[in-house]
Design a protein around this motif. Structure first.
Motif, PDB file in Angstrom:
ATOM      1  N   UNK A  13       0.746  -1.562  -0.073  1.00  0.00           N
ATOM      2  CA  UNK A  13      -0.030  -0.237   0.372  1.00  0.00           C
ATOM      3  C   UNK A  13       0.805   1.237  -0.194  1.00  0.00           C
ATOM      4  N   UNK A  14       1.923   1.100   0.818  1.00  0.00           N
ATOM      5  CA  UNK A  14       2.744   2.228   0.702  1.00  0.00           C
ATOM      6  C   UNK A  14       3.484   2.924  -0.537  1.00  0.00           C
ATOM      7  N   UNK A  15       3.668   1.631  -1.058  1.00  0.00           N
ATOM      8  CA  UNK A  15       4.648   2.451  -3.006  1.00  0.00           C
ATOM      9  C   UNK A  15       2.906   2.481  -3.444  1.00  0.00           C
ATOM     10  N   UNK A  16       2.212   1.749  -3.608  1.00  0.00           N
ATOM     11  CA  UNK A  16       1.489   1.846  -4.485  1.00  0.00           C
ATOM     12  C   UNK A  16       0.228   3.594  -4.253  1.00  0.00           C
ATOM     13  N   UNK A  17       0.492   4.111  -2.869  1.00  0.00           N
ATOM     14  CA  UNK A  17       0.712   5.704  -2.685  1.00  0.00           C
ATOM     15  C   UNK A  17       1.608   6.634  -3.230  1.00  0.00           C
ATOM     16  N   UNK A  18       2.421   6.150  -3.081  1.00  0.00           N
ATOM     17  CA  UNK A  18       4.147   7.102  -3.560  1.00  0.00           C
ATOM     18  C   UNK A  18       4.052   6.608  -5.108  1.00  0.00           C
ATOM     19  N   UNK A  19       2.997   5.985  -5.881  1.00  0.00           N
ATOM     20  CA  UNK A  19       2.853   6.364  -7.299  1.00  0.00           C
ATOM     21  C   UNK A  19       2.233   7.192  -7.324  1.00  0.00           C
ATOM     22  N   UNK A  20       0.457   6.799  -6.537  1.00  0.00           N
ATOM     23  CA  UNK A  20      -0.491   7.513  -6.816  1.00  0.00           C
ATOM     24  C   UNK A  20      -0.039   9.489  -6.820  1.00  0.00           C
ATOM     25  N   UNK A  83      12.614   7.707  -8.860  1.00  0.00           N
ATOM     26  CA  UNK A  83      12.335   7.745  -7.411  1.00  0.00           C
ATOM     27  C   UNK A  83      12.120   7.052  -6.757  1.00  0.00           C
ATOM     28  N   UNK A  84      11.087   6.431  -7.106  1.00  0.00           N
ATOM     29  CA  UNK A  84      10.138   5.787  -5.897  1.00  0.00           C
ATOM     30  C   UNK A  84      10.621   3.921  -6.286  1.00  0.00           C
ATOM     31  N   UNK A  85      11.306   3.646  -7.438  1.00  0.00           N
ATOM     32  CA  UNK A  85      11.808   2.534  -6.829  1.00  0.00           C
ATOM     33  C   UNK A  85      10.277   1.203  -7.666  1.00  0.00           C
ATOM     34  N   UNK A  86       9.611   1.054  -8.425  1.00  0.00           N
ATOM     35  CA  UNK A  86       8.743   0.544  -8.264  1.00  0.00           C
ATOM     36  C   UNK A  86       9.332  -0.729  -9.262  1.00  0.00           C
ATOM     37  N   UNK A  87       8.793  -1.758  -9.650  1.00  0.00           N
ATOM     38  CA  UNK A  87       8.778  -3.031 -10.824  1.00  0.00           C
ATOM     39  C   UNK A  87       8.363  -2.531 -11.541  1.00  0.00           C
ATOM     40  N   UNK A  88       8.305  -2.296 -13.020  1.00  0.00           N
ATOM     41  CA  UNK A  88       8.130  -1.438 -13.652  1.00  0.00           C
ATOM     42  C   UNK A  88       8.744  -2.198 -15.526  1.00  0.00           C
ATOM     43  N   UNK A  89       8.249  -2.609 -16.629  1.00  0.00           N
ATOM     44  CA  UNK A  89       7.855  -2.679 -17.550  1.00  0.00           C
ATOM     45  C   UNK A  89       7.499  -1.190 -18.028  1.00  0.00           C
ATOM     46  N   UNK A  97       3.487  -0.544 -14.216  1.00  0.00           N
ATOM     47  CA  UNK A  97       3.954  -1.136 -13.019  1.00  0.00           C
ATOM     48  C   UNK A  97       2.667  -1.944 -12.412  1.00  0.00           C
ATOM     49  N   UNK A  98       3.663  -3.458 -11.942  1.00  0.00           N
ATOM     50  CA  UNK A  98       2.948  -4.438 -11.533  1.00  0.00           C
ATOM     51  C   UNK A  98       3.559  -4.469 -10.195  1.00  0.00           C
ATOM     52  N   UNK A  99       2.083  -4.694  -9.717  1.00  0.00           N
ATOM     53  CA  UNK A  99       0.856  -5.441  -7.715  1.00  0.00           C
ATOM     54  C   UNK A  99       1.673  -6.940  -7.093  1.00  0.00           C
ATOM     55  N   UNK A 100       1.714  -7.475  -8.903  1.00  0.00           N
ATOM     56  CA  UNK A 100       1.644  -8.340  -8.569  1.00  0.00           C
ATOM     57  C   UNK A 100       2.563  -9.531  -9.569  1.00  0.00           C
ATOM     58  N   UNK A 107      11.203  -9.267 -13.474  1.00  0.00           N
ATOM     59  CA  UNK A 107      11.160  -8.274 -12.897  1.00  0.00           C
ATOM     60  C   UNK A 107      12.463  -7.505 -12.716  1.00  0.00           C
ATOM     61  N   UNK A 108      11.746  -6.067 -13.738  1.00  0.00           N
ATOM     62  CA  UNK A 108      13.081  -5.279 -13.324  1.00  0.00           C
ATOM     63  C   UNK A 108      12.477  -3.628 -12.807  1.00  0.00           C
ATOM     64  N   UNK A 109      13.243  -2.731 -12.349  1.00  0.00           N
ATOM     65  CA  UNK A 109      12.651  -1.609 -12.134  1.00  0.00           C
ATOM     66  C   UNK A 109      13.456  -0.533 -12.566  1.00  0.00           C
ATOM     67  N   UNK A 110      12.445   0.778 -12.848  1.00  0.00           N
ATOM     68  CA  UNK A 110      12.909   1.896 -13.694  1.00  0.00           C
ATOM     69  C   UNK A 110      14.702   1.624 -13.261  1.00  0.00           C
ATOM     70  N   UNK A 111      15.142   2.355 -14.814  1.00  0.00           N
ATOM     71  CA  UNK A 111      15.922   2.886 -15.092  1.00  0.00           C
ATOM     72  C   UNK A 111      16.707   3.942 -15.833  1.00  0.00           C
TER      73      UNK A 111
END
Length: 111
Positions: A13-20, A83-89, A97-100, A107-111
């Motif tokens: 939930x914290x990461x989803x809120x950071x994204x939001x 910046x928020x370091x989320x799993x993304x494609x 952005x993946x939740x599952x 799995x990769x993170x934005x770079x």
């Protein structure tokens, strides 16, 4: 809802809120749509991140796609995803952005 054993949660939930909140602050606000893990429903595109995005919680959000309209918007969104370091494609429309993820799915993170 019981999560299938071959799925792994990669967000909280914290990461989803950071994204939001990060997407809400961008101008122009990028459009998003989500896929429901429970029934595989993909929502229509929406630009309202503050209330609509968190409506119903995040527990059944398999992924969110963020639609990019310009190179400037792409740069701004990518900066926030890093910046928020989320799993993304990267996808045709912009970013997913993946939740599952499925077991064995890379799995990769934005770079």
């Amino acid at each position: 809802m019981k999560i299938p054993m071959n799925l792994v949660s990669v967000m909280n939930n914290t990461k989803w809120d950071e994204l939001r909140l990060a997407m809400y602050e961008l101008e122009p606000t990028p459009a998003w749509r989500t896929k429901c893990l429970e029934n595989e429903y993909v929502t229509p595109w929406d630009c309202e991140w503050y209330y609509h995005f968190r409506e119903g919680g995040y527990e059944i959000t398999e992924w969110v796609e963020i639609r990019i309209e310009s190179n400037d918007q792409k740069d701004c969104v990518l900066t926030e995803l890093i910046r928020i370091h989320v799993p993304v494609e990267k996808i045709t429309e912009g970013f997913r952005v993946y939740g599952y993820i499925w077991l064995g799915q890379p799995l990769e993170y934005a770079k």
